[in-house]
Design an enzyme around this catalytic site. Structure first.
Site, PDB file in Angstrom:
ATOM      1  N   ASN A 165      -1.369   5.279   0.735  1.00  0.00           N
ATOM      2  CA  ASN A 165      -1.571   5.013   2.156  1.00  0.00           C
ATOM      3  C   ASN A 165      -0.319   5.118   3.018  1.00  0.00           C
ATOM      4  O   ASN A 165      -0.407   5.009   4.244  1.00  0.00           O
ATOM      5  CB  ASN A 165      -2.213   3.633   2.351  1.00  0.00           C
ATOM      6  N   ASP A 275      -1.983   0.722  -5.251  1.00  0.00           N
ATOM      7  CA  ASP A 275      -1.312  -0.151  -4.292  1.00  0.00           C
ATOM      8  C   ASP A 275      -2.103  -0.219  -2.978  1.00  0.00           C
ATOM      9  O   ASP A 275      -2.740   0.752  -2.576  1.00  0.00           O
ATOM     10  CB  ASP A 275       0.095   0.402  -4.033  1.00  0.00           C
ATOM     11  N   HIS A 279      -6.019  -1.152   2.655  1.00  0.00           N
ATOM     12  CA  HIS A 279      -5.462  -0.436   3.804  1.00  0.00           C
ATOM     13  C   HIS A 279      -5.893   1.024   3.836  1.00  0.00           C
ATOM     14  O   HIS A 279      -5.342   1.819   4.608  1.00  0.00           O
ATOM     15  CB  HIS A 279      -3.940  -0.545   3.783  1.00  0.00           C
ATOM     16  N   GLU A 318      -5.080  -3.336  -6.154  1.00  0.00           N
ATOM     17  CA  GLU A 318      -4.383  -4.479  -5.556  1.00  0.00           C
ATOM     18  C   GLU A 318      -4.885  -4.668  -4.128  1.00  0.00           C
ATOM     19  O   GLU A 318      -4.613  -3.868  -3.246  1.00  0.00           O
ATOM     20  CB  GLU A 318      -2.866  -4.237  -5.555  1.00  0.00           C
TER      21      GLU A 318
END
Length: 555
Positions: A165, A275, A279, A318
């Site tokens: 991201n 990760d 988002h 996550e």
């Protein structure tokens, strides 16, 4: 006489059928030595590549990253070869580890930034510049290839930490990706899903426009870089082939998906730790999972002799703040998303360190009801310490034995953070922010008797978990509150695994009721003390100097 021949014929036919039946592998029970690897109960070791071990014995710094940094915010020298060295030495085998998660290895930005905690270089791996290359501070592509091969020989899976991201920060050495690739504002406010996705996490961390449905050209800095490295044409040909075969549009997200899945297709990486999941739009993660599964199958097909088993590619996510109590749903406020239905097999459980403050049974039974209920077939990863959690379970390292016991015996996947097993300090004077959690591995402490004793505790529990899928993935059942005893039983197809565990027991002679778990005449071994005894009258009498029992059938 004819009647006798007929009878003998039937007997011979029955005997032959019995022999054939007994030889069928799918009809017999697998032994403990043939226990399948089960992701839902894996024992994972998480390490910062730069902080674990320097296996090259080299002080070379790449890309002129020589400017003084704040304490523990520069490169310390750890690398892939250090991990290979420890695998070959048997360190992870002795710790019972069957999966390793390393921080991202992609080429990082060449410069550094001051993010409010002092000048920092990208030692942590989360500031990518080029997803198609490894950062030489971490090692070479050949090193990574060897790591996968060596790990697999030890029955250890590799989880590759991936970032999709955002790019790394913009510096004088690292120009921003084009505007049709990234945004530089606004900052995320987390009022709803949109304000958690179409925004930047922090200042100067360009956010990939993963929502883009339009096609884009390669960033000019990558074109220039690849041309200088002599691989531009090769990279362009691979991209053409990927987009032709998949039918995907050349969006920013899909370029990165191609680059990430190359490591799976070429090396046989077993899974991703993803990760900042919340988002990015959930459909992007579903596409990443599908392409990774496709790449994993291609690798297996091309390397049949190197395949460990038929497990699918694994996706661990996550989502900051996710709790096992959320079940399958993450609530953005205006939107509820089931990330398990969008490619993820596992989410990191941020709740464990709080639940671990309570008693064993409350946590064990609660986790069991969720993992055997709404999360059946999926799992969560429990941890007590991590690289960016400023409130670990045991910040002062005063409860190291307790953390090992609770973490390694709790249902779900366990995540050992490097140094949990050796009491590596989490309070480093002179550091700021999360740097205090990221000191170099305390290998010098291993000469101390107290460190060896602590390590032995983690090793016994870790090996027991690794060897018994029942510990992390089995059905939990309370047998006795006082003494505290419980069983875990895992059954899948032709394999069954059952264990009995006792905690906070009196030292010395113990009489343990085992009826309903083990039959009379069964010889059991306590893996914690290596004592053995035979079940008689539904009980086991065992004399051990410890308050822990890890009972298994002695084969």
């Amino acid at each position: 006489m004819n009647t006798m021949k007929i009878i003998l014929g039937f007997l011979l036919l029955a005997l032959l059928s019995l022999l054939i039946y007994s030889c069928q592998p799918e009809q017999r029970k697998l032994s403990l030595k043939e226990a399948p690897f089960v992701w839902e109960g894996a024992n994972t070791y998480f390490l910062l590549t730069d902080r674990f071990l320097d296996g090259n014995d080299s002080t070379e710094v790449y890309f002129d990253r020589t400017q003084p940094t704040a304490k523990l915010r520069g490169f310390e020298g750890g690398n892939i070869r250090g991990v290979i060295q420890k695998i070959e030495e048997g360190y992870f085998d002795e710790l019972g580890v069957n999966a390793i998660w390393m921080t991202p290895l992609f080429e990082q930005i060449h410069g550094g930034v001051d993010e409010g905690t002092g000048f920092t270089y990208p030692y942590h791996g989360y500031w990518p510049k080029d997803w198609t290359a490894l950062d030489p501070n971490f090692g070479s592509y050949a090193d990574l290839q060897e790591l996968v091969q060596v790990a697999h020989k030890h029955g250890i899976r590799l989880l590759m930490d991936v970032v999709l991201n955002h790019t790394g920060p913009v510096t004088e050495k690292d120009p921003q990706y084009p505007d049709n690739w990234v945004r530089t504002g606004p900052r995320c406010t987390y009022e709803n899903q949109a304000t958690a996705v179409t925004c930047t996490l922090v200042d100067n961390l360009p956010d990939i426009k993963t929502e883009a449905d339009y096609e884009v050209e390669l960033p000019p800095q990558l074109v220039e870089k690849w041309r200088a490295e002599g691989r531009l044409e090769e990279e362009q040909q691979e991209l053409n082939q990927f987009f032709q075969e998949t039918g995907l549009a050349r969006t920013p997200a899909n370029y990165i998906i191609k680059w990430l899945t190359d490591y799976v297709r070429e090396l046989g990486i077993d899974g991703y730790r993803v990760d900042t999941v919340k988002h990015v739009e959930e459909e992007i993660w579903k596409e990443l999972a599908q392409q990774a599964q496709r790449a994993f199958k291609e690798w297996k097909s091309a390397h049949p002799d190197a395949v460990l088993d038929q497990a699918d590619f694994y996706m661990l996510g996550e989502i900051y703040g996710y709790s096992i109590g959320n079940g399958r749903i993450y609530d953005f406020g205006d939107t509820q998303v089931d990330f398990f239905d969008h490619g993820f097999d596992n989410l990191i459980n941020f709740q464990f360190k709080y639940d671990a403050e309570g008693d064993y049974e409350a946590m064990f039974s609660t986790y069991d009801s969720l993992l055997q209920g709404p999360l059946k077939g999926k799992s969560v990863m429990n941890y007590g310490t991590s690289h960016d959690d400023g409130q670990p379970f045991d910040a002062k390292r005063e409860r190291t034995y307790e953390l090992g016991t609770k973490l390694l015996l709790t249902p779900g996947v366990s995540q050992i953070y490097y140094g949990d097993e050796s009491g590596r300090s989490l309070i480093i004077p002179g550091t700021s922010g999360d740097a205090t959690l990221r000191s170099p591995m305390n290998w010098d402490a291993f000469a101390k008797a107290e460190t060896q004793e602590l390590l032995a505790h983690w090793q016994k529990l870790g090996q027991f978990r690794r060897d018994h899928p029942a510990v992390g993935a089995g059905k939990h059942r309370l047998l006795s509150k006082a003494p505290y005893l419980f069983s875990r039983i895992y059954t899948k197809e032709d394999f069954e695994d059952r264990v009995l565990i006792g905690l906070d027991l009196d030292e010395g002679l113990k009489t343990i009721p085992v009826a309903g778990v083990f039959e009379d005449g069964t010889v059991l071994r306590d893996r914690y003390s290596d004592s053995r005894a035979t079940v008689s009258g539904g009980e086991l009498i065992m004399d051990t100097p410890h308050g822990i029992l890890l009972l298994e059938v002695l084969e």
